[in-house]
Enzyme design. Structure first.
Site, mmCIF file in Angstrom:
data_model
loop_
_atom_site.group_PDB
_atom_site.id
_atom_site.type_symbol
_atom_site.label_atom_id
_atom_site.label_comp_id
_atom_site.label_asym_id
_atom_site.label_seq_id
_atom_site.Cartn_x
_atom_site.Cartn_y
_atom_site.Cartn_z
ATOM 1 C CE1 TYR A 168 -9.352 1.065 -8.718
ATOM 2 C CE2 TYR A 168 -7.342 1.436 -9.971
ATOM 3 C CZ TYR A 168 -8.192 0.574 -9.301
ATOM 4 O OH TYR A 168 -7.869 -0.744 -9.206
ATOM 5 N N GLY A 189 0.790 -1.228 0.000
ATOM 6 C CA GLY A 189 0.000 0.000 0.000
ATOM 7 C C GLY A 189 0.818 1.270 0.000
ATOM 8 C CB CYS A 221 -16.418 3.689 -29.005
ATOM 9 S SG CYS A 221 -15.689 4.122 -30.581
ATOM 10 C CD GLU A 244 1.909 -9.050 1.418
ATOM 11 O OE1 GLU A 244 0.828 -8.481 1.160
ATOM 12 O OE2 GLU A 244 1.974 -10.216 1.795
ATOM 13 N N PRO A 245 5.079 -4.222 -0.931
ATOM 14 C CG PRO A 245 7.128 -3.112 -1.200
ATOM 15 C CD PRO A 245 6.483 -4.272 -0.502
#
Ligand SMILES: *Cc1c(COP(=O)(O)O)cnc(C)c1O
Length: 426
Positions: free
Chosen positions: A322, A238, A349, A280-281
């Site tokens: 996002y 994260g 499109c 855990e990057p």
């Protein structure tokens, strides 16, 4: 990402003018900087091990599963966070030893558990159901496992990316953790770890510190009720990167000092020994190591000024998915100070296919080359063939060298695995 512009106003990566790369390989095109990946890895590894040497980095490979990217990280000594059997398979193919891979699935089915077990990869379970099913698939006697818990802290750059808290589908409920570990031990398993992952794109260390505290509290609570020796405690990934020019990078020195500080004092306070600290990057290791090059095809002055490019949300989904900001540079006009606000639109499109709205950019003409920055993570890995557009090539640059590490797909690739019934063939 450090934007480098040469004397001609052209953008440079790994000492090479990206305009030359675009000429040779065509656009759209992902260009990856090898040294940046290595630097990112070393920065995290060196800062954390300065404070606590039982430390491992598990690259969250869903960010970018290109084999070359994974080989580079394997060479650096990295381990792997895999979230699907396909990622386990890819990691093995990239040369990671099974011991270096941790599988953290979600809503996993039996055949997937079976597959991961056969690869000799440690399984991080996400529910009691998985535990019970695994007990029927393997011989639990001394079989090592770990559990993902929900530390009730969540954070992230978008609601979709928050993976802790009451709305999250991930992990074991905090108060159920002791009984779940007990149940595992009763079944014969040997739990050796505890894991949490609170979200993605976090630039504020605060939620991470809260989650570290929470994970250690949960681990202590478990250790007080069952006989367990934690080999590792995994704080998940994260770690964010700045996408906008205003955002500041994570102060990794301070971050490492604070996180290891909490880790060391709490493991000591609770008598948890000296477990490995895992993080855990994904994004942090590869996000700022690539750009997406795309050529301006069309400039349209309708109700707004649209700069139309030859990539779309099939090539880079994050802005559409996002509402993410990606910085855009005009790769052949870095010195041009004449700025105007434009919308940068893709070629898919759908109206949502925009890379930027009202973005101040140097005055753009058709034929210009744009570089969309920070597209090393969740970019190619989320690309699709939507609108029947073959996915682009990927290029690696390092010290004046340019290597193609994934060929551009062809139109024929659009039909991979399709089967036309005989009666419809002519
Ligand atoms: C996605 C994920 C990560 C990495 O997230 P980043 O934001 O890229 O660092 C780490 N661990 C798990 C379990 C994940 O699902």
């Amino acid at each position: 990402m450090n934007l480098k512009i040469n004397e001609n106003g052209n953008m440079v990566i790994g000492n090479i003018d990206v305009n030359e790369i675009a000429e040779e390989y065509g656009t759209p095109l992902y260009v990856i900087d090898e040294e940046r990946i290595r630097d990112n890895y070393k920065r995290v590894f060196n800062t954390f091990t300065k404070h606590y040497n039982k430390f491992r980095i598990l690259y969250a490979c869903k960010a970018n599963t290109n084999l070359t990217v994974m080989r580079i990280l394997e060479e650096e000594g990295c381990s792997i966070d895999a979230v699907s059997p396909g990622e386990v398979y890819t990691s093995l193919k990239a040369g990671f030893a099974p011991k270096k891979i941790l599988f953290t699935g979600n809503n996993v089915k039996d055949e997937e558990l079976k597959f991961v077990d056969e690869q000799d990869v440690l399984i991080n379970l996400d529910s009691i159901s998985q535990l019970e099913r695994l007990a029927k698939i393997v011989n639990p006697e001394n079989y090592k496992i770990s559990f993902r818990v929900n530390p009730m802290v969540g954070a992230g750059h978008h609601e979709h990316c928050i993976t802790g808290g009451v709305m999250s589908k991930f992990g074991i409920k905090e108060e159920e953790a002791p009984e779940v570990y007990k149940k595992a031990i009763d079944l014969g398993f040997k739990p050796v770890g505890m894991h949490s992952h609170i979200g993605s794109g976090i630039l504020d260390p605060k939620p991470f510190k809260l989650a570290t505290n929470a994970l250690l509290d949960i681990a202590a609570n478990v250790a007080s009720e069952v006989d367990i020796n934690f080999e590792f405690l995994d704080l998940g990934g994260g770690l964010g990167i700045p996408y906008t020019p205003e955002e500041k990078p994570l102060d990794i020195d301070k971050f490492a000092e604070e996180i290891t500080g909490i880790f060391k004092s709490k493991t000591k306070e609770y008598g948890l020994g000296t477990p490995y600290l895992y993080i855990e990057p994904g994004r942090y290791l590869v996000g700022d190591a690539a750009v997406l090059l795309t050529r301006v095809n069309t400039i349209k002055n309708s109700y707004r000024k649209f700069v139309g490019v030859d990539a779309g949300f099939n090539t880079l989904l994050r802005p559409a998915m996002y509402d993410s900001y990606h910085h855009i540079a005009v790769a052949n006009k870095g010195n041009n100070r004449e700025v105007e606000k434009v919308d940068v639109a893709g070629n898919v499109c759908e109206s949502g296919d925009l890379f930027a709205r009202d973005r101040p950019l140097p005055k753009i003409e058709e034929g210009d080359l744009l570089a969309i920055l920070n597209t090393g993570a969740y970019s190619f890995s989320m690309a699709s063939q939507y609108n029947s557009r073959p996915r682009p090539a990927e290029i690696l640059v390092k010290n004046n060298e340019v290597e193609i590490i994934r060929e551009k797909e062809t139109y024929d690739d659009l039909f991979n695995k399709q089967i036309l019934p005989k009666r419809l063939q002519n």
